[in-house]
Design a protein around this motif. Structure first.
Motif, PDB file in Angstrom:
ATOM      1  N   TRP A  92       0.846  -1.182   0.000  1.00  0.00           N
ATOM      2  CA  TRP A  92       0.000   0.000   0.000  1.00  0.00           C
ATOM      3  C   TRP A  92       0.879   1.228   0.000  1.00  0.00           C
ATOM      4  CZ3 TRP A  92      -4.655  -1.082  -1.240  1.00  0.00           C
ATOM      5  CH2 TRP A  92      -5.203  -2.287  -0.867  1.00  0.00           C
ATOM      6  N   PHE A 124      -4.902 -18.601  -1.987  1.00  0.00           N
ATOM      7  CA  PHE A 124      -4.718 -17.391  -1.187  1.00  0.00           C
ATOM      8  C   PHE A 124      -3.265 -16.922  -1.268  1.00  0.00           C
ATOM      9  CE2 PHE A 124      -3.918 -15.286   2.960  1.00  0.00           C
ATOM     10  CZ  PHE A 124      -4.824 -14.248   2.847  1.00  0.00           C
ATOM     11  N   THR A 163      -2.416 -15.002  -4.395  1.00  0.00           N
ATOM     12  CA  THR A 163      -2.995 -13.670  -4.544  1.00  0.00           C
ATOM     13  C   THR A 163      -2.706 -12.742  -3.372  1.00  0.00           C
ATOM     14  OG1 THR A 163      -5.084 -14.397  -3.573  1.00  0.00           O
ATOM     15  CG2 THR A 163      -4.882 -14.545  -5.966  1.00  0.00           C
ATOM     16  N   ALA A 164      -2.083 -13.249  -2.324  1.00  0.00           N
ATOM     17  CA  ALA A 164      -1.838 -12.441  -1.125  1.00  0.00           C
ATOM     18  C   ALA A 164      -0.794 -11.367  -1.405  1.00  0.00           C
ATOM     19  CB  ALA A 164      -1.368 -13.338   0.013  1.00  0.00           C
ATOM     20  N   PRO A 165      -0.931 -10.219  -0.746  1.00  0.00           N
ATOM     21  CA  PRO A 165       0.071  -9.168  -0.901  1.00  0.00           C
ATOM     22  C   PRO A 165       1.440  -9.654  -0.452  1.00  0.00           C
ATOM     23  CG  PRO A 165      -1.873  -8.319   0.206  1.00  0.00           C
ATOM     24  CD  PRO A 165      -2.025  -9.806   0.109  1.00  0.00           C
ATOM     25  N   ALA A 198      -2.103  -7.293   7.945  1.00  0.00           N
ATOM     26  CA  ALA A 198      -2.751  -7.432   6.637  1.00  0.00           C
ATOM     27  C   ALA A 198      -3.134  -8.887   6.397  1.00  0.00           C
ATOM     28  CB  ALA A 198      -1.821  -6.936   5.529  1.00  0.00           C
ATOM     29  N   PHE A 229      -6.277  -9.498   8.272  1.00  0.00           N
ATOM     30  CA  PHE A 229      -7.397  -8.837   7.611  1.00  0.00           C
ATOM     31  C   PHE A 229      -7.829  -9.606   6.371  1.00  0.00           C
ATOM     32  CE2 PHE A 229      -8.891  -5.830   4.367  1.00  0.00           C
ATOM     33  CZ  PHE A 229     -10.028  -5.348   5.005  1.00  0.00           C
ATOM     34  N   TRP A 230      -6.884  -9.852   5.458  1.00  0.00           N
ATOM     35  CA  TRP A 230      -7.229 -10.533   4.201  1.00  0.00           C
ATOM     36  C   TRP A 230      -7.623 -11.989   4.450  1.00  0.00           C
ATOM     37  CZ3 TRP A 230      -8.779  -7.559   0.700  1.00  0.00           C
ATOM     38  CH2 TRP A 230      -8.209  -6.298   0.519  1.00  0.00           C
ATOM     39  N   LEU A 235     -11.269 -11.958   5.604  1.00  0.00           N
ATOM     40  CA  LEU A 235     -12.174 -11.770   4.470  1.00  0.00           C
ATOM     41  C   LEU A 235     -12.234 -13.019   3.596  1.00  0.00           C
ATOM     42  CD1 LEU A 235     -11.435  -8.104   3.329  1.00  0.00           C
ATOM     43  CD2 LEU A 235     -13.321  -8.956   4.739  1.00  0.00           C
ATOM     44  N   TYR A 236     -11.091 -13.638   3.380  1.00  0.00           N
ATOM     45  CA  TYR A 236     -11.021 -14.841   2.554  1.00  0.00           C
ATOM     46  C   TYR A 236     -11.810 -15.988   3.202  1.00  0.00           C
ATOM     47  CZ  TYR A 236      -8.811 -18.326  -0.522  1.00  0.00           C
ATOM     48  OH  TYR A 236      -8.565 -19.314  -1.444  1.00  0.00           O
ATOM     49  N   GLY A 254      -4.299 -16.525   7.274  1.00  0.00           N
ATOM     50  CA  GLY A 254      -3.748 -15.177   7.160  1.00  0.00           C
ATOM     51  C   GLY A 254      -2.565 -14.954   8.079  1.00  0.00           C
TER      52      GLY A 254
END
Length: 180
Positions: free
Chosen positions: A3, A102, A105-107, A120, A123-124, A127-128, A169
């Motif tokens: 980010w 995951f 595609t994870a940051p 993060a 968080f992700w 949501l996942y 995560g």
């Protein structure tokens, strides 16, 4: 993926490319070996997260995961309770593959962003896990298996997937991307 914030513009990272105008350019995409490492860590995390989710689920629901119903309906026939081992193995396989997806595609994590990366990941991952739960209930359970959960079963199903997402995560956010 990273980010961008105003502090980044004030103090560009040492490994970021700088344009001729003195602005920081976007970071190059991760190398294929870095992406593969995240996919592998995602698969490992998915396996562990599935074990954790199943460990939560089994003593509360006193039932096998819905993969046992899938196995009995589409592969072996009979009652789902006749297929505990294939049902659990299929559940672990699904969770491992979902973890690898995951991870793909994870940051990306950077060494200086450990705390941010772990948060993060939580968080992700949350949501996942919730997205997997919603899709799992509506598409896999309701449509494919023609199964409607009662309120207690639905609660355990969704909380189990939340636990999966939190575990996945945390795993991925704390383990990948230190090397570029």
């Amino acid at each position: 993926m990273r980010w961008f914030s105003e502090s980044d513009a004030d103090s560009p990272r040492e490994d970021a490319a700088t344009s001729s105008h003195g602005t920081t350019a976007l970071e190059p995409p991760p190398s294929s070996s870095a992406r593969l490492a995240r996919i592998v860590e995602g698969a490992k995390g998915g396996f562990v997260a599935t074990l954790v989710m199943t460990g939560y689920r089994l003593p509360i629901s006193h039932a096998l995961p819905p993969t046992a119903l899938f196995w009995s309906k589409f592969v072996a026939g009979g009652d789902p309770n006749d297929h505990p081992i294939p049902g659990l193995v299929l559940h672990l396989l699904y969770g491992t593959v979902a973890g690898a997806a995951f991870g793909a595609t994870a940051p990306e994590r950077h060494a200086r962003e450990v705390t941010e990366s772990e948060l993060a990941g939580l968080f992700w991952g949350t949501l996942y896990g919730l997205a997997l739960s919603a899709v799992g209930e509506r598409v896999l359970l309701n449509e494919l298996l023609d199964l409607t959960l009662d309120s207690d079963e639905r609660l355990v199903f969704h909380v189990g997937h939340l636990i999966y997402g939190l575990t996945l995560g945390t795993w991925l956010g704390s383990r990948t991307g230190d090397e570029r």
